[in-house]
Design a protein around this motif. Structure first.
Motif, PDB file in Angstrom:
ATOM      1  N   VAL A   1      45.855  21.430  41.180  1.00 41.47           N
ATOM      2  CA  VAL A   1      44.550  21.760  41.253  1.00 41.47           C
ATOM      3  C   VAL A   1      43.179  20.734  40.064  1.00 41.47           C
ATOM      4  CG1 VAL A   1      45.500  21.759  38.359  1.00 41.47           C
ATOM      5  CG2 VAL A   1      44.008  23.849  39.327  1.00 41.47           C
ATOM      6  N   LEU A   2      43.688  19.023  40.227  1.00 40.26           N
ATOM      7  CA  LEU A   2      42.655  18.812  39.585  1.00 40.26           C
ATOM      8  C   LEU A   2      41.694  17.831  40.253  1.00 40.26           C
ATOM      9  CD1 LEU A   2      44.242  16.344  37.215  1.00 40.26           C
ATOM     10  CD2 LEU A   2      43.396  18.395  36.331  1.00 40.26           C
ATOM     11  N   GLN A   3      41.623  18.543  42.086  1.00 32.80           N
ATOM     12  CA  GLN A   3      41.333  17.941  42.543  1.00 32.80           C
ATOM     13  C   GLN A   3      40.294  19.111  43.177  1.00 32.80           C
ATOM     14  OE1 GLN A   3      43.610  16.923  46.234  1.00 32.80           O
ATOM     15  NE2 GLN A   3      44.005  15.477  45.572  1.00 32.80           N
ATOM     16  N   LEU A   4      40.813  20.109  42.023  1.00 35.92           N
ATOM     17  CA  LEU A   4      39.158  21.068  42.205  1.00 35.92           C
ATOM     18  C   LEU A   4      38.151  21.609  41.470  1.00 35.92           C
ATOM     19  CD1 LEU A   4      41.594  24.182  42.696  1.00 35.92           C
ATOM     20  CD2 LEU A   4      40.966  22.986  44.701  1.00 35.92           C
ATOM     21  N   ILE A   5      38.351  20.247  40.729  1.00 35.99           N
ATOM     22  CA  ILE A   5      37.126  20.193  39.564  1.00 35.99           C
ATOM     23  C   ILE A   5      36.002  19.179  40.475  1.00 35.99           C
ATOM     24  CG2 ILE A   5      36.254  18.541  37.479  1.00 35.99           C
ATOM     25  CD1 ILE A   5      39.338  18.835  36.368  1.00 35.99           C
ATOM     26  N   GLY A   6      34.829  19.479  40.128  1.00 41.89           N
ATOM     27  CA  GLY A   6      33.589  18.991  40.893  1.00 41.89           C
ATOM     28  C   GLY A   6      33.041  19.853  42.350  1.00 41.89           C
ATOM     29  N   ASN A   7      32.185  18.675  42.965  1.00 45.15           N
ATOM     30  CA  ASN A   7      31.240  19.501  43.686  1.00 45.15           C
ATOM     31  C   ASN A   7      30.885  21.419  44.102  1.00 45.15           C
ATOM     32  OD1 ASN A   7      31.600  17.744  45.651  1.00 45.15           O
ATOM     33  ND2 ASN A   7      33.438  17.214  45.668  1.00 45.15           N
ATOM     34  N   THR A   8      30.919  21.136  42.788  1.00 41.77           N
ATOM     35  CA  THR A   8      30.196  23.040  42.382  1.00 41.77           C
ATOM     36  C   THR A   8      28.511  23.207  43.553  1.00 41.77           C
ATOM     37  OG1 THR A   8      29.096  22.646  40.097  1.00 41.77           O
ATOM     38  CG2 THR A   8      30.656  23.011  40.312  1.00 41.77           C
ATOM     39  N   PRO A   9      28.775  24.313  43.821  1.00 38.06           N
ATOM     40  CA  PRO A   9      27.934  24.812  44.686  1.00 38.06           C
ATOM     41  C   PRO A   9      26.199  25.318  43.828  1.00 38.06           C
ATOM     42  CG  PRO A   9      29.115  26.918  44.212  1.00 38.06           C
ATOM     43  CD  PRO A   9      29.457  25.197  43.492  1.00 38.06           C
ATOM     44  N   ILE A  10      25.223  25.214  45.119  1.00 38.62           N
ATOM     45  CA  ILE A  10      23.991  25.091  44.330  1.00 38.62           C
ATOM     46  C   ILE A  10      23.295  25.809  44.446  1.00 38.62           C
ATOM     47  CG2 ILE A  10      21.181  24.348  44.000  1.00 38.62           C
ATOM     48  CD1 ILE A  10      22.880  20.975  43.941  1.00 38.62           C
ATOM     49  N   VAL A  11      22.560  27.183  44.389  1.00 37.00           N
ATOM     50  CA  VAL A  11      22.429  29.006  44.886  1.00 37.00           C
ATOM     51  C   VAL A  11      20.636  28.240  44.167  1.00 37.00           C
ATOM     52  CG1 VAL A  11      22.423  30.863  45.182  1.00 37.00           C
ATOM     53  CG2 VAL A  11      24.501  29.532  44.426  1.00 37.00           C
ATOM     54  N   LYS A  12      19.739  29.665  45.362  1.00 42.10           N
ATOM     55  CA  LYS A  12      18.545  29.316  44.773  1.00 42.10           C
ATOM     56  C   LYS A  12      18.275  30.977  44.067  1.00 42.10           C
ATOM     57  CE  LYS A  12      14.572  29.627  47.061  1.00 42.10           C
ATOM     58  NZ  LYS A  12      13.902  31.442  48.011  1.00 42.10           N
ATOM     59  N   LEU A  13      17.270  30.764  43.478  1.00 40.85           N
ATOM     60  CA  LEU A  13      17.777  32.039  42.542  1.00 40.85           C
ATOM     61  C   LEU A  13      16.064  32.831  43.405  1.00 40.85           C
ATOM     62  CD1 LEU A  13      17.496  31.903  38.310  1.00 40.85           C
ATOM     63  CD2 LEU A  13      19.326  32.485  40.029  1.00 40.85           C
ATOM     64  N   ASN A  14      16.733  34.316  43.238  1.00 44.92           N
ATOM     65  CA  ASN A  14      15.681  35.057  44.442  1.00 44.92           C
ATOM     66  C   ASN A  14      15.077  36.094  44.111  1.00 44.92           C
ATOM     67  OD1 ASN A  14      15.919  33.755  46.926  1.00 44.92           O
ATOM     68  ND2 ASN A  14      18.162  34.792  46.668  1.00 44.92           N
ATOM     69  N   TYR A  15      15.443  36.180  42.463  1.00 44.84           N
ATOM     70  CA  TYR A  15      14.769  38.073  42.018  1.00 44.84           C
ATOM     71  C   TYR A  15      14.004  37.256  40.555  1.00 44.84           C
ATOM     72  CZ  TYR A  15      17.380  40.268  45.685  1.00 44.84           C
ATOM     73  OH  TYR A  15      18.041  40.353  46.920  1.00 44.84           O
ATOM     74  N   LEU A  16      14.541  35.958  39.929  1.00 49.03           N
ATOM     75  CA  LEU A  16      13.692  36.299  38.493  1.00 49.03           C
ATOM     76  C   LEU A  16      12.406  35.606  38.631  1.00 49.03           C
ATOM     77  CD1 LEU A  16      16.870  36.006  35.925  1.00 49.03           C
ATOM     78  CD2 LEU A  16      15.658  37.748  36.337  1.00 49.03           C
ATOM     79  N   PRO A  17      12.597  34.458  39.279  1.00 48.96           N
ATOM     80  CA  PRO A  17      11.223  33.197  39.250  1.00 48.96           C
ATOM     81  C   PRO A  17       9.768  34.114  39.506  1.00 48.96           C
ATOM     82  CG  PRO A  17      13.000  32.526  40.678  1.00 48.96           C
ATOM     83  CD  PRO A  17      13.256  33.566  40.575  1.00 48.96           C
ATOM     84  N   ASP A  18       9.086  33.532  39.177  1.00 39.42           N
ATOM     85  CA  ASP A  18       7.651  34.116  39.202  1.00 39.42           C
ATOM     86  C   ASP A  18       7.485  33.606  41.005  1.00 39.42           C
ATOM     87  OD1 ASP A  18       4.826  34.349  40.245  1.00 39.42           O
ATOM     88  OD2 ASP A  18       4.909  34.094  37.819  1.00 39.42           O
ATOM     89  N   PRO A  19       6.734  34.431  41.488  1.00 36.45           N
ATOM     90  CA  PRO A  19       6.618  34.088  43.038  1.00 36.45           C
ATOM     91  C   PRO A  19       5.918  33.001  43.282  1.00 36.45           C
ATOM     92  CG  PRO A  19       6.167  36.068  43.104  1.00 36.45           C
ATOM     93  CD  PRO A  19       6.800  35.686  41.789  1.00 36.45           C
ATOM     94  N   TYR A  20       4.652  33.205  42.787  1.00 36.38           N
ATOM     95  CA  TYR A  20       3.024  31.802  42.929  1.00 36.38           C
ATOM     96  C   TYR A  20       3.457  30.393  41.887  1.00 36.38           C
ATOM     97  CZ  TYR A  20       1.522  36.102  44.801  1.00 36.38           C
ATOM     98  OH  TYR A  20       0.830  37.373  44.694  1.00 36.38           O
ATOM     99  N   GLY A  21       5.030  30.709  41.248  1.00 34.49           N
ATOM    100  CA  GLY A  21       5.472  29.452  41.326  1.00 34.49           C
ATOM    101  C   GLY A  21       6.495  28.430  41.106  1.00 34.49           C
ATOM    102  N   ALA A  22       7.133  27.556  41.679  1.00 39.60           N
ATOM    103  CA  ALA A  22       7.738  26.359  41.318  1.00 39.60           C
ATOM    104  C   ALA A  22       9.285  27.500  41.898  1.00 39.60           C
ATOM    105  CB  ALA A  22       7.915  25.478  41.031  1.00 39.60           C
ATOM    106  N   GLN A  23       9.615  26.866  43.159  1.00 35.04           N
ATOM    107  CA  GLN A  23      11.316  27.755  43.026  1.00 35.04           C
ATOM    108  C   GLN A  23      13.040  27.308  42.207  1.00 35.04           C
ATOM    109  OE1 GLN A  23      12.000  25.747  47.433  1.00 35.04           O
ATOM    110  NE2 GLN A  23      12.176  28.231  47.950  1.00 35.04           N
ATOM    111  N   VAL A  24      13.604  28.484  41.707  1.00 31.74           N
ATOM    112  CA  VAL A  24      13.976  27.794  41.124  1.00 31.74           C
ATOM    113  C   VAL A  24      15.434  27.547  41.692  1.00 31.74           C
ATOM    114  CG1 VAL A  24      15.192  27.836  38.097  1.00 31.74           C
ATOM    115  CG2 VAL A  24      12.518  29.201  39.035  1.00 31.74           C
ATOM    116  N   PHE A  25      16.035  26.551  41.831  1.00 32.81           N
ATOM    117  CA  PHE A  25      18.098  26.568  42.068  1.00 32.81           C
ATOM    118  C   PHE A  25      18.603  26.695  40.773  1.00 32.81           C
ATOM    119  CE2 PHE A  25      15.080  25.034  44.866  1.00 32.81           C
ATOM    120  CZ  PHE A  25      15.395  25.536  46.479  1.00 32.81           C
TER     121      PHE A  25
END
Ligand SMILES: Cc1ncc(COP(=O)(O)O)c(C=O)c1O
Length: 323
Positions: A6-30
């Motif tokens: 199980v200790l080998q499962l620590i780390g390498n977590t995913p990165i996801v883009k936010l699609n609904y909360l950010p202002d469409p005219y601003g920077a992209q938020v991940f």
């Protein structure tokens, strides 16, 4: 992929883009989802690294005892790693700990000791640290000392920051990072600034925390904020500091699960609140990454409970929380 333990499962977590909360005219938020570590938070990384370093330095002998003060996530990470490596863990906790966390720590087989003396603002940190000293002396135990141990930030410099760099290369303008003991933010700032010289770091603290020189106040966010100035704080590495209120953090936490499908904790809500505000003032091509420290199932009886919010005097519907 098949892992050996199980200790080998620590780390390498995913990165996801936010699609609904950010202002469409601003920077992209991940966001980086640290809740997908096996113990449910980024503290699994800290626990694994601190214990490995203590073993290498001869501070922990086979079958030894570890004593630590934790709001929950480091305790869970330590409980997971200690058990797998054959150590006994005693966690010093306080009445602010979520009942869910307490049950998880005990389920992993760790012992818990509860302190009950709060300071005038309802914080228990000093009482917890005094209790740790007493137990360490009495048992000859190893104290990870997460507030001052350089292995705490180092765990994130070597892993979390590197993973972010591997994902974005130089194409990242800002990292928004919650601050508690400052292990996560200091380690990520060091690692990210090594690889991406132009990157800027925003520290997210809780309103009522003293870390950055503000007066102490009542706060209900867990993991983020501090009643003492942590030894791992490195103010010069953080380009901006923002303080987020309980209502702002918790309302964003609730919006994240409903609107983005992300069931995450309160410090994640605080980080996203700060990231969304920041993204609004940046150009459309920029990228902002917020690190979300843990997952939300630890908070069913707190942040996701209307009764609990009412008890602490937060009315999300009525409060004028605007992102
Ligand atoms: C949920 C949560 N968020 C943020 C933090 C802050 O991380 P650090 O202590 O590395 O500053 C913690 C620390 O325990 C935490 O549990």
């Amino acid at each position: 992929m098949i892992y050996d333990n199980v200790l080998q499962l620590i780390g390498n977590t995913p990165i996801v883009k936010l699609n609904y909360l950010p202002d469409p005219y601003g920077a992209q938020v991940f966001i980086k989802l640290e809740g997908l570590n096996p113990g449910g938070s980024m503290k699994d990384r800290t626990a694994l690294y601190i214990i490995s370093q203590a073993e290498a330095a001869g501070q922990l002998k086979p079958g030894g005892t570890i004593v630590e003060s934790s709001s929950g996530n480091l305790a869970i990470g330590l409980a997971l790693v200690a058990r797998q490596k054959g150590y006994k863990l005693i966690c010093v906790v306080d009445p602010k700990i979520s009942l869910v966390n307490l049950s998880i720590i005990q389920a992993y087989g760790a012992e818990t000791v509860m302190v009950d003396q709060a300071d005038e603002y309802g914080n228990y940190l000093r009482a917890r640290l005094d209790k740790v000293q007493e137990l360490v002396k009495q048992l000859g135990a190893f104290w990870p000392n997460q507030y001052n141990n350089p292995s705490n930030p180092e765990a994130h410099r070597q892993t979390t920051a590197l993973e972010i760099y591997e994902a974005f290369g130089n194409e990242l303008q800002w990292a928004v990072i919650p601050a508690g003991t400052c292990g996560l933010i200091t380690g990520c700032s060091l690692g990210l600034k090594e690889h991406i010289p132009h990157i800027k770091i925003m520290a997210v603290d809780a309103a009522g925390s003293v870390t950055f020189g503000k007066p102490p106040g009542v706060r209900h966010q867990i993991g983020i904020g501090s009643a003492i100035v942590p030894g791992n704080v490195r103010r010069e590495l953080y380009d901006e500091i923002t303080h987020v209120s309980d209502a702002e953090a918790f309302s964003t936490t609730r919006r994240l699960v409903k609107e983005e499908g992300l069931l995450v904790g309160g410090s994640a809500g605080a980080a996203v609140f700060a990231a969304l505000k920041l993204a609004r003032r940046l150009p459309g091509g920029d990228k902002v990454l917020a690190i979300l420290p843990d997952r939300g199932d630890r908070y069913y009886n707190t942040i996701f409970s209307d009764e609990w919010l009412e008890q602490i005097g937060i009315e999300l519907g009525k409060s004028a929380v605007k992102i």
